[in-house]
Design a protein around this motif. Structure first.
Motif, PDB file in Angstrom:
ATOM      1  N   GLN A   1      13.467  36.320 -15.141  1.00 37.24           N
ATOM      2  CA  GLN A   1      13.257  36.130 -13.700  1.00 37.24           C
ATOM      3  C   GLN A   1      12.107  37.009 -13.196  1.00 37.24           C
ATOM      4  N   LEU A   2      12.002  38.211 -13.731  1.00 38.72           N
ATOM      5  CA  LEU A   2      10.963  39.143 -13.285  1.00 38.72           C
ATOM      6  C   LEU A   2       9.585  38.765 -13.797  1.00 38.72           C
ATOM      7  N   TYR A   3       9.517  38.454 -15.106  1.00 36.70           N
ATOM      8  CA  TYR A   3       8.222  38.346 -15.761  1.00 36.70           C
ATOM      9  C   TYR A   3       7.846  36.927 -16.169  1.00 36.70           C
ATOM     10  N   GLY A   4       8.744  35.967 -15.996  1.00 38.41           N
ATOM     11  CA  GLY A   4       8.422  34.590 -16.299  1.00 38.41           C
ATOM     12  C   GLY A   4       8.158  34.350 -17.777  1.00 38.41           C
ATOM     13  N   GLY A   5       9.189  34.420 -18.575  1.00 39.91           N
ATOM     14  CA  GLY A   5       9.052  34.212 -20.005  1.00 39.91           C
ATOM     15  C   GLY A   5      10.116  34.970 -20.765  1.00 39.91           C
ATOM     16  N   GLU A   6      10.189  34.698 -22.050  1.00 40.05           N
ATOM     17  CA  GLU A   6      11.211  35.316 -22.876  1.00 40.05           C
ATOM     18  C   GLU A   6      10.784  36.719 -23.321  1.00 40.05           C
ATOM     19  N   PRO A   7      11.721  37.637 -23.392  1.00 40.49           N
ATOM     20  CA  PRO A   7      11.405  38.936 -23.999  1.00 40.49           C
ATOM     21  C   PRO A   7      11.287  38.786 -25.506  1.00 40.49           C
ATOM     22  N   ASP A   8      10.571  39.705 -26.125  1.00 41.10           N
ATOM     23  CA  ASP A   8      10.485  39.722 -27.584  1.00 41.10           C
ATOM     24  C   ASP A   8      11.751  40.272 -28.222  1.00 41.10           C
ATOM     25  N   GLY A   9      12.555  40.963 -27.443  1.00 37.97           N
ATOM     26  CA  GLY A   9      13.786  41.528 -27.962  1.00 37.97           C
ATOM     27  C   GLY A   9      14.526  42.305 -26.892  1.00 37.97           C
ATOM     28  N   VAL A  10      15.727  42.732 -27.242  1.00 44.57           N
ATOM     29  CA  VAL A  10      16.551  43.558 -26.348  1.00 44.57           C
ATOM     30  C   VAL A  10      17.072  44.735 -27.168  1.00 44.57           C
ATOM     31  N   TRP A  11      16.946  45.932 -26.600  1.00 44.11           N
ATOM     32  CA  TRP A  11      17.323  47.160 -27.292  1.00 44.11           C
ATOM     33  C   TRP A  11      18.275  47.970 -26.416  1.00 44.11           C
ATOM     34  N   ALA A  12      19.036  48.859 -27.037  1.00 44.21           N
ATOM     35  CA  ALA A  12      19.973  49.699 -26.281  1.00 44.21           C
ATOM     36  C   ALA A  12      19.963  51.106 -26.834  1.00 44.21           C
ATOM     37  N   ALA A  13      20.158  52.076 -25.939  1.00 43.35           N
ATOM     38  CA  ALA A  13      20.316  53.477 -26.335  1.00 43.35           C
ATOM     39  C   ALA A  13      21.393  54.087 -25.449  1.00 43.35           C
ATOM     40  N   PRO A  14      22.329  54.840 -26.035  1.00 36.74           N
ATOM     41  CA  PRO A  14      23.476  55.325 -25.268  1.00 36.74           C
ATOM     42  C   PRO A  14      23.224  56.652 -24.577  1.00 36.74           C
ATOM     43  N   GLY A  15      24.042  56.916 -23.566  1.00 36.29           N
ATOM     44  CA  GLY A  15      24.196  58.276 -23.079  1.00 36.29           C
ATOM     45  C   GLY A  15      25.021  59.060 -24.072  1.00 36.29           C
ATOM     46  N   ARG A  16      25.204  60.348 -23.781  1.00 38.69           N
ATOM     47  CA  ARG A  16      25.980  61.170 -24.701  1.00 38.69           C
ATOM     48  C   ARG A  16      26.856  62.138 -23.915  1.00 38.69           C
ATOM     49  N   VAL A  17      27.902  62.596 -24.580  1.00 38.49           N
ATOM     50  CA  VAL A  17      28.682  63.715 -24.066  1.00 38.49           C
ATOM     51  C   VAL A  17      28.709  64.754 -25.179  1.00 38.49           C
TER      52      VAL A  17
END
Length: 391
Positions: free
Chosen positions: A16-32
């Motif tokens: 919706q923002l950029y008009g096209g598919e992302p090349d991928g999706v990544w995640a990084a967690p918070g920590r305690v």
């Protein structure tokens, strides 16, 4: 409070923002951090675990020298930056707001000689900000990981963590240690990470509390901290001065057995307290790892309380709300509790029998209400995976 970010929703927001598919999706967690507070920038030992709460980033490579970033939590819209203009003086620190963190990562990678370029990125996150749970590290590490993949940089998880620390130190201007970024990049599900911050050797320590009938609660006091306000830097500088007075490379090198004689050489009571905390906190990390290796998890409770008392009295980074979490939880039957994170607000952890966790949560909430404090937010910390590509 539970982790709820969905890779598909983040990808949809990207489209919706950029008009096209992302090349991928990544995640990084918070920590305690289970134990080992303010020891990482003293070359000491820490033991964090990754939360299931993460920053998720959908991204697409672009080759025109432009970085466009957007956060679902920020009201500023898409931030567009030219890579050639990335500079700590103009974009770093408070001047860049939240965008300084991902911009700083790209700056650090390029300054280190790595051929990282531009990207369109959209971030979603359910890591609470200002809660001492490393929302900034999650933002940095997710950015480093996606750039590593998009540009084939070939960096290991620990190398990415080191670039992220450099971004936070030299671009954002927060003199943090390496723990937060390493936890986000390198933790594994069901484990705590026992890390030597001097040589970065690490060991994944099994930490399955549910199997032992235990629960680790995170209590977010909702008192916001700002580590860039100078207090964090003052304590780091005080630790460095303590090491200079004692003639050691870092406070990690002060033997626990010689602590009394070392303290006798320090005239300044503030620096004396900082040194005492760091040396005894390193010892507490060793106590916890010994107990966990022996399967005596319940016995780490008093060590957690001792760590809180040291942070409160010697390092002076607690606050009334954090102290109240610890005192009310222990009074209600918790095995142990302490503040976690940089301090000046944020969160505390509570180790409890699983059968008593809910009653302890209620007791803490009642204590906050009686003190006319804002109601805390509480959730169970279950060790989650470190940074990874989702799709």
């Amino acid at each position: 409070m539970s982790a709820s970010i969905d890779a598909g929703a983040t990808a949809a927001a990207f489209r919706q923002l950029y008009g096209g598919e992302p090349d991928g999706v990544w995640a990084a967690p918070g920590r305690v951090n289970l134990i080992g507070e303010h020891t990482d920038y003293n070359d000491g030992f820490v033991m964090p675990l990754a939360l299931p709460h993460s920053t998720v980033a959908a991204a697409r490579r672009r080759d025109d020298g432009v970085l466009r970033i957007h956060s679902g939590d920020a009201p500023t819209g898409v931030v567009e930056l030219r890579i050639a203009d990335l500079d700590p003086v103009t974009v770093g620190g408070d001047r860049g707001g939240w965008a300084a963190y991902p911009a700083g990562v790209l700056w650090a990678l390029r300054r280190g000689g790595l051929d990282a370029g531009g990207a369109d990125i959209h971030y979603d996150s359910d890591v609470p900000t200002g809660a001492g749970l490393s929302s900034s590290a999650a933002l940095e590490v997710s950015t480093a990981l996606l750039l590593n993949d998009l540009y084939g940089l070939g960096q290991s998880a620990q190398q990415l963590a080191s670039w992220c620390q450099k971004a936070e130190n030299d671009f954002v201007g927060v003199p943090s240690g390496i723990m937060d970024q390493t936890a986000s990049a390198c933790c594994t599900e069901g484990h705590a990470l026992y890390l030597d911050t001097r040589d970065l050797t690490a060991r994944q320590v099994p930490f399955d509390l549910a199997a032992e009938g235990l629960s680790l609660l995170v209590v977010d006091t909702q008192v916001k901290h700002a580590l860039g306000d100078g207090e964090y830097a003052k304590r780091r500088a005080g630790c460095e001065e303590g090491a200079r007075i004692l003639g050691v490379r870092a406070l990690r090198d002060v033997p626990f057995g010689s602590l009394p004689s070392a303290l006798a050489r320090i005239d300044d009571p503030v620096i004396r307290g900082l040194v005492r905390h760091v040396v005894t906190e390193d010892r507490r990390v060793e106590e916890v790892i010994t107990l966990l290796d022996a399967g005596r998890t319940r016995e780490i409770g008093p060590v957690l309380v001792a760590g809180h008392e040291s942070l409160r009295d010697d390092f002076t980074v607690s606050c009334p709300e954090l102290d109240l979490v610890v005192s009310s939880a222990v009074a209600a039957g918790a095995l142990g509790a302490r503040m976690t994170g940089g301090g000046f607000g944020g969160s505390a952890i509570v180790l409890a029998e699983a059968s008593e966790a809910d009653a302890i949560r209620v007791a803490v909430e009642k204590a906050f209400a009686s003190a006319s404090y804002r109601a805390p937010r509480t959730f169970a910390a279950v060790p989650g995976p470190g940074a990874r590509r989702l799709r």
